[in-house]
Design an enzyme around this catalytic site. Structure first.
Site, mmCIF file in Angstrom:
data_model
loop_
_atom_site.group_PDB
_atom_site.id
_atom_site.type_symbol
_atom_site.label_atom_id
_atom_site.label_comp_id
_atom_site.label_asym_id
_atom_site.label_seq_id
_atom_site.Cartn_x
_atom_site.Cartn_y
_atom_site.Cartn_z
ATOM 1 C CE LYS A 76 13.597 1.317 6.216
ATOM 2 N NZ LYS A 76 12.302 0.922 5.629
ATOM 3 C CG ASP A 87 -1.006 0.973 12.839
ATOM 4 O OD1 ASP A 87 0.152 0.549 12.620
ATOM 5 O OD2 ASP A 87 -1.271 1.753 13.768
ATOM 6 C CB VAL A 88 2.433 -2.285 9.209
ATOM 7 C CG1 VAL A 88 1.978 -2.043 7.775
ATOM 8 C CG2 VAL A 88 3.372 -1.180 9.694
ATOM 9 C CG ASP A 93 -1.125 5.249 4.567
ATOM 10 O OD1 ASP A 93 -0.162 5.292 3.769
ATOM 11 O OD2 ASP A 93 -1.158 5.892 5.627
ATOM 12 C CE1 TYR A 110 14.666 4.468 7.842
ATOM 13 C CE2 TYR A 110 16.856 4.624 6.862
ATOM 14 C CZ TYR A 110 15.480 4.572 6.720
ATOM 15 O OH TYR A 110 14.909 4.606 5.463
#
Length: 267
Positions: free
Chosen positions: A156, A60-61, A34, A152
């Protein structure tokens, strides 16, 4: 039961933490990643009470180097990883005319490319092991098309498509994939949400609070889907119904239902 080695992005809170708790309760080794270091370190003790091998790594992705550092650590500690959960995500709400390109870039970098980076970094490890599994967290928004959430929904939907593609592509390597598509449930998604719609955070909190499922419920159902090797996991019954309606009803009828639902949520 075989002890699994599990890594979860966005694992310090919300659904990620619920997934970590459920995995640890199963006796699996768990690493949570995270970008909130303070939160990650704060929740670690509770995970270690369930599974002593649990640990936290700042991650951090949006930085592939962070994921590569995690992969290196997992190789060193556990000699690999069995399940990678690409869970980290954010939300953005607003009409297409009021959603800035910078907001599009922000959400794509986290919601889509964050999953891409996770899959890209860990696939070679799984291929070398001869087995592995990805649990990619999308949303019911990736299967439906509610208005005023184009960025969003699009990110997704891309996670759903990526997961379906990898389900085919990685099958010869004995690597499985499940894409999780929950509807609203109580989580912390609204905390970092960007919105051009007034009071949207309060509305989202209200919708989440009305859900019959909480994060722990969704986590249990997600792991059950992984156990069963399901590609699509839709925990909410009403979500499954909506998906079937979109697939099988005439578009005009489905669209009328969507707009009626959207209007009821604005009240």
């Amino acid at each position: 039961m075989q002890i699994k080695r599990v890594f979860i992005t966005g694992g310090a809170s919300g659904l990620g933490y619920a997934l970590a708790q459920e995995a640890a309760a199963r006796g699996w080794k768990v690493c949570i990643g995270d970008r909130d270091t303070e939160r990650g370190e704060a929740v670690l003790e509770s995970l270690q009470r369930l599974q002593s091998d649990a640990f936290f790594m700042p991650c951090d992705v949006t930085r592939i180097s962070d994921l590569e550092a995690v992969a290196k650590e997992l190789q060193s500690r556990w000699s690999g990883v069995d399940i990678v959960v690409n869970n980290a995500g954010v939300a953005q709400v607003g009409p297409i005319t009021e959603t800035s390109i910078s907001d599009w870039q922000w959400i794509i970098d986290i919601n889509l490319l964050g999953v891409v980076r996770g899959c890209k970094v860990f696939t070679p490890i799984m291929q070398e092991q001869g087995q592995g599994y990805f649990l990619n967290v999308a949303s019911l928004a990736g299967l439906l098309d509610m208005p005023n959430a184009s960025s969003y929904n699009a990110t997704k939907a891309a996670v759903v498509s990526l997961s379906e593609t990898l389900h085919n592509e990685l099958k010869p390597n004995n690597i499985g994939v499940t894409v999780l598509c929950p509807s609203f449930f109580k989580t912390n998604l609204a905390q970092g949400m960007r919105s051009s719609v007034p009071d949207m955070d309060k509305k989202v909190d209200k919708w989440m609070a009305s859900s019959k499922l909480n994060a722990a419920d969704v986590a249990k159902m997600a792991w059950q889907a992984v156990d069963a090797g399901k590609l699509h996991a839709l925990p909410h019954r009403e979500g499954r119904t909506a998906w079937y309606m979109k697939r099988f009803l005439p578009r005009s009828l489905y669209q009328a239902i969507v707009h009626k639902k959207a209007q009821s949520r604005t009240k």
